[in-house]
Design a protein around this motif. Structure first.
Motif, short mmCIF file in Angstrom:
data_model
loop_
_atom_site.label_atom_id
_atom_site.label_comp_id
_atom_site.label_asym_id
_atom_site.label_seq_id
_atom_site.Cartn_x
_atom_site.Cartn_y
_atom_site.Cartn_z
N VAL A 174 -7.84 -22.78 -45.59
CA VAL A 174 -8.26 -23.85 -45.36
C VAL A 174 -8.28 -25.51 -46.69
O VAL A 174 -8.72 -25.09 -47.60
CB VAL A 174 -9.39 -24.34 -44.03
N ARG A 175 -7.54 -26.13 -46.05
CA ARG A 175 -7.09 -26.85 -47.61
C ARG A 175 -7.51 -28.44 -47.07
O ARG A 175 -7.38 -28.91 -45.51
CB ARG A 175 -5.54 -27.13 -47.91
N VAL A 176 -8.43 -28.46 -47.85
CA VAL A 176 -8.24 -30.16 -47.87
C VAL A 176 -8.02 -30.71 -48.52
O VAL A 176 -7.69 -31.16 -50.04
CB VAL A 176 -9.78 -30.67 -48.37
N SER A 177 -7.50 -32.36 -48.04
CA SER A 177 -6.64 -33.16 -49.03
C SER A 177 -7.28 -34.62 -48.76
O SER A 177 -7.94 -34.51 -47.52
CB SER A 177 -5.28 -33.08 -48.61
N ALA A 190 -9.17 -29.75 -52.26
CA ALA A 190 -10.66 -28.47 -52.05
C ALA A 190 -9.02 -27.45 -52.07
O ALA A 190 -8.70 -27.74 -50.79
CB ALA A 190 -11.48 -28.47 -52.30
N GLU A 191 -9.81 -25.92 -51.39
CA GLU A 191 -8.91 -25.02 -51.02
C GLU A 191 -10.33 -24.15 -50.15
O GLU A 191 -10.00 -23.74 -51.02
CB GLU A 191 -7.69 -24.02 -51.46
N THR A 192 -10.06 -24.15 -49.14
CA THR A 192 -11.28 -22.88 -48.81
C THR A 192 -10.38 -21.61 -48.69
O THR A 192 -9.91 -21.55 -47.81
CB THR A 192 -12.36 -23.08 -47.85
N ALA A 233 -16.37 -30.57 -48.67
CA ALA A 233 -16.10 -29.12 -49.38
C ALA A 233 -16.71 -28.16 -47.74
O ALA A 233 -17.06 -29.13 -46.75
CB ALA A 233 -16.87 -28.90 -50.24
N LEU A 234 -15.69 -27.17 -48.13
CA LEU A 234 -16.14 -26.41 -46.53
C LEU A 234 -16.75 -24.93 -47.17
O LEU A 234 -15.74 -24.10 -48.13
CB LEU A 234 -14.60 -26.16 -45.54
N GLU A 235 -16.82 -24.53 -46.27
CA GLU A 235 -18.05 -23.50 -47.26
C GLU A 235 -17.67 -22.67 -46.00
O GLU A 235 -18.91 -22.85 -45.13
CB GLU A 235 -19.18 -23.80 -47.64
#
Length: 361
Positions: A174-177, A190-192, A233-235
């Protein structure tokens, strides 16, 4: 687009379908709020393969993505008992787009075939304008047939409005932009990385905005994640099996042990009590209880989806019923939801060839 409650106002539902598989584009139906029944009113074939729909910020406006090799999106406005196109379809800058979302003055699109995201400007009257702003994904996964490259399947603006999340089946992440609200530029943040080979497909947030659920297509698993909107942020914190066999009633054409399960859509109850997942192949709707907390979904049951290949699942505006778009059987089936257990009970269906998604108007 919410539930139209004004006296005399008609409750509308819009249903996408694959025109390349015999669908009629977007079907508009009337909703009986007392029974949940749908009655077809009209169809429009102004856009090829409108596989997913999303409501716009302006009353009566909706957007559809054309899941075609060229890739396009169209804007429509409710008019009478149907839809009128707001201009011609606009290219999204990627092939095979499968999902879309609205983020302020931008329409976001996820490009499955080419892998990446796009952003189109939404004009003052709700129509779309190019050129698209495009962010390309890169990478691959361990499944050579499905993960030879990036395949962005889902895009979602987070509840805070600060971030854009894209779920990539091809790269197990899952990418965060960050979205520039002025220019539409998408900047990677970020990239999870999720478990290799899971093939993540769709994502939904818990109403508290601090937990997100990712449904995986290549393995029947639900990934539970913590979401930090401040940091973007994704955890991942847990993987929960999606047991797909129906508890009772008719078994799908092949026994569940003989068919693959392909989870597709996920819905979270607005009160935070339940999660529902549609599963193709076994053709079931699975219910999870969140009574133990948002991070601890517990499977409480599964029922037959009422058709074949449930591609999408939607909750009505009053949160009383679920609607499954069954692509291969060509229908939308609705279910009354038990307010105590969350268990769906089949209540009726409407024939819609090659149905792909349901949007309440």
């Amino acid at each position: 687009m919410g539930d139209r409650t004004a006296a005399g106002a008609e409750h509308l539902v819009h249903i996408g379908s694959f025109t390349s598989s015999g669908g009629r584009g977007i079907t508009t139906a009337a909703l009986d709020p007392a029974t949940g029944a749908l009655t077809e009113l009209s169809t429009t074939g102004a856009l090829a393969d409108p596989s997913y729909l999303v409501a716009g910020a302006r009353e009566g406006v909706l957007y559809a993505v054309s899941e075609s090799d060229e890739g396009a999106a169209g804007a429509f406005i409710a008019e009478g008992r149907g839809l009128r196109a707001l201009g011609a379809p606009v290219p999204v800058g990627g092939a095979g787009p499968t999902h879309l979302d609205v983020a302020g003055p931008w329409l976001l699109t996820a490009h499955y075939t080419s892998g990446g995201l796009g952003a189109l400007a939404i004009t003052g009257d709700g129509s779309l304008a190019g050129p698209p702003r495009v962010l390309h994904h890169h990478g691959s996964g361990p499944n050579p047939e499905r993960q030879e490259g990036p395949h962005a399947h889902h895009v979602r603006a987070d509840p805070s409005g600060r971030w854009v999340l894209s779920v990539d089946l091809g790269t197990d992440c899952v990418r965060v932009s960050a979205l520039d609200g002025r220019t539409g530029t998408l900047r990677p943040h970020a990239e999870t990385v999720l478990t290799a080979g899971n093939g993540p497909r769709h994502l939904a947030f818990h109403p508290d905005g601090e937990v997100a659920y990712v449904v995986n297509e290549l393995r029947p698993l639900l990934t539970v994640c913590r979401w930090d909107a401040g940091a973007g942020a994704l955890e991942p914190v847990a993987e929960v099996p999606i047991a797909v066999e129906p508890d009772s009633g008719p078994v799908p054409a092949a026994a569940p042990g003989d068919v693959r399960a392909y989870p597709s859509a996920i819905v979270v109850a607005p009160d935070g009590r339940f999660v529902w997942v549609a599963v193709r192949g076994t053709d079931t709707l699975v219910t999870f209880s969140l009574a133990a907390g948002p991070e601890e979904p517990r499977r409480t049951g599964a029922v037959d989806c009422g058709g074949r290949w449930p591609r999408d699942l939607a909750l009505d505006p009053r949160h009383r019923r679920l609607y499954a778009a069954n692509e291969h059987s060509g229908d939308v089936t609705w279910f009354d939801v038990d307010p105590v257990t969350g268990r769906p009970r089949r209540a009726g269906s409407l024939p819609v060839p090659a149905a792909t998604c349901v949007l309440f108007g």
